[in-house]
Design an enzyme around this catalytic site. Structure first.
Site, mmCIF file in Angstrom:
data_model
loop_
_atom_site.group_PDB
_atom_site.id
_atom_site.type_symbol
_atom_site.label_atom_id
_atom_site.label_comp_id
_atom_site.label_asym_id
_atom_site.label_seq_id
_atom_site.Cartn_x
_atom_site.Cartn_y
_atom_site.Cartn_z
ATOM 1 N N ASN A 45 -4.289 2.382 -0.883
ATOM 2 C CA ASN A 45 -4.267 2.797 -2.292
ATOM 3 C C ASN A 45 -5.683 2.882 -2.851
ATOM 4 O O ASN A 45 -6.568 2.104 -2.472
ATOM 5 C CB ASN A 45 -3.366 1.890 -3.145
ATOM 6 N N GLU A 47 -7.404 3.119 -6.532
ATOM 7 C CA GLU A 47 -7.173 3.066 -7.981
ATOM 8 C C GLU A 47 -8.312 3.748 -8.733
ATOM 9 O O GLU A 47 -9.327 4.141 -8.152
ATOM 10 C CB GLU A 47 -6.995 1.607 -8.406
ATOM 11 N N CYS A 56 -1.487 6.293 -4.335
ATOM 12 C CA CYS A 56 -0.847 5.280 -3.493
ATOM 13 C C CYS A 56 -1.245 5.450 -2.024
ATOM 14 O O CYS A 56 -1.619 6.543 -1.584
ATOM 15 C CB CYS A 56 0.672 5.375 -3.603
ATOM 16 N N GLU A 58 0.666 5.522 0.592
ATOM 17 C CA GLU A 58 1.538 6.464 1.319
ATOM 18 C C GLU A 58 1.078 7.889 1.097
ATOM 19 O O GLU A 58 1.080 8.725 2.013
ATOM 20 C CB GLU A 58 2.985 6.347 0.830
ATOM 21 N N CYS A 89 7.012 3.749 -3.932
ATOM 22 C CA CYS A 89 7.365 4.036 -5.329
ATOM 23 C C CYS A 89 8.060 5.405 -5.409
ATOM 24 O O CYS A 89 8.071 6.176 -4.437
ATOM 25 C CB CYS A 89 6.123 4.000 -6.208
ATOM 26 N N CYS A 92 5.926 8.435 -4.467
ATOM 27 C CA CYS A 92 5.700 8.529 -3.021
ATOM 28 C C CYS A 92 6.951 9.005 -2.296
ATOM 29 O O CYS A 92 6.860 9.749 -1.315
ATOM 30 C CB CYS A 92 5.260 7.180 -2.470
HETATM 31 N N1 THU Z 1 1.082 1.295 -4.729
HETATM 32 C C1 THU Z 1 1.064 1.936 -3.519
HETATM 33 O O1 THU Z 1 -0.002 2.153 -2.931
HETATM 34 N N2 THU Z 1 2.249 2.345 -2.992
HETATM 35 C C2 THU Z 1 3.462 2.131 -3.570
HETATM 36 O O2 THU Z 1 4.472 2.628 -3.071
HETATM 37 C C3 THU Z 1 3.554 1.287 -4.752
HETATM 38 C C4 THU Z 1 2.285 1.041 -5.477
HETATM 39 C C5 THU Z 1 -0.181 0.851 -5.311
HETATM 40 C C6 THU Z 1 -0.594 1.612 -6.537
HETATM 41 C C7 THU Z 1 -1.478 0.594 -7.226
HETATM 42 O O3 THU Z 1 -2.793 0.718 -6.698
HETATM 43 C C8 THU Z 1 -0.924 -0.745 -6.816
HETATM 44 O O4 THU Z 1 -0.083 -0.483 -5.697
HETATM 45 C C9 THU Z 1 -0.117 -1.441 -7.889
HETATM 46 O O5 THU Z 1 0.830 -0.596 -8.420
#
Ligand code: THU
Length: 149
Positions: A45, A47, A56, A58, A89, A92
């Protein structure tokens, strides 16, 4: 190429936790996506100070795979810290489903391992067939497979 043992795929996803850029949530995620060729594409991920721009793990793995011409996938492993396994999520799930819902998704944390069929995570998903598009119409969909430009 023989499919990797699941533990190897988990290890590749876990390695990505080191690269996770998650200064805001402090929630690191690593992903390893196996193409039908057996190749593995990884992501973490990423940010952003403008929170909504976060990408994300994925989604980064899918982008890496598609950027190399891979569009069919067998397995996805999502590794997180903590005790509870995480499923992708909603965004994704939609991004993954663009390339078919036959894959198996594994969520792996320190205290839990789970798995799902992608088709069960996103039933009745929105897809290109609902746009009344043919199988390879006008978006470069066939280029990677045929080798043409
Ligand atoms: N996140 C992912 O990388 N994948 C997911 O399926 C759920 C959330 C990350 C996004 C963010 O950087 C952190 O998790 C918290 O939401």
């Amino acid at each position: 190429m023989d499919p990797l043992p699941l533990d190897r795929l988990v290890a590749l996803a876990r390695e990505m936790l080191v690269y996770s850029y998650a200064p805001y949530s402090r929630f690191s995620v690593g992903a390893a996506l196996e193409a039908d060729t057996g190749e593995i594409f990884t992501g973490c991920n990423v940010e952003n100070a403008s929170y909504g721009l976060t990408i994300c793990a994925e989604q980064n793995a899918v982008a890496a795979a598609v950027s190399r011409g891979r569009r069919r996938f067998r397995r996805l492993v999502v590794v997180t810290g903590g005790q509870r396994a995480v499923a992708p999520c909603g965004r994704c799930r939609q991004v993954l489903a663009e390339f078919g819902t036959d894959m198996v998704v594994y969520g792996v944390a320190n205290g839990e391992r789970m798995h799902w069929k992608l088709k069960d995570l996103i039933p009745d998903h929105f897809g290109r067939e609902l746009l009344d598009m043919g199988p390879a119409s006008g978006d470069g969909a066939g280029a990677a497979e045929s080798g043409s430009r």
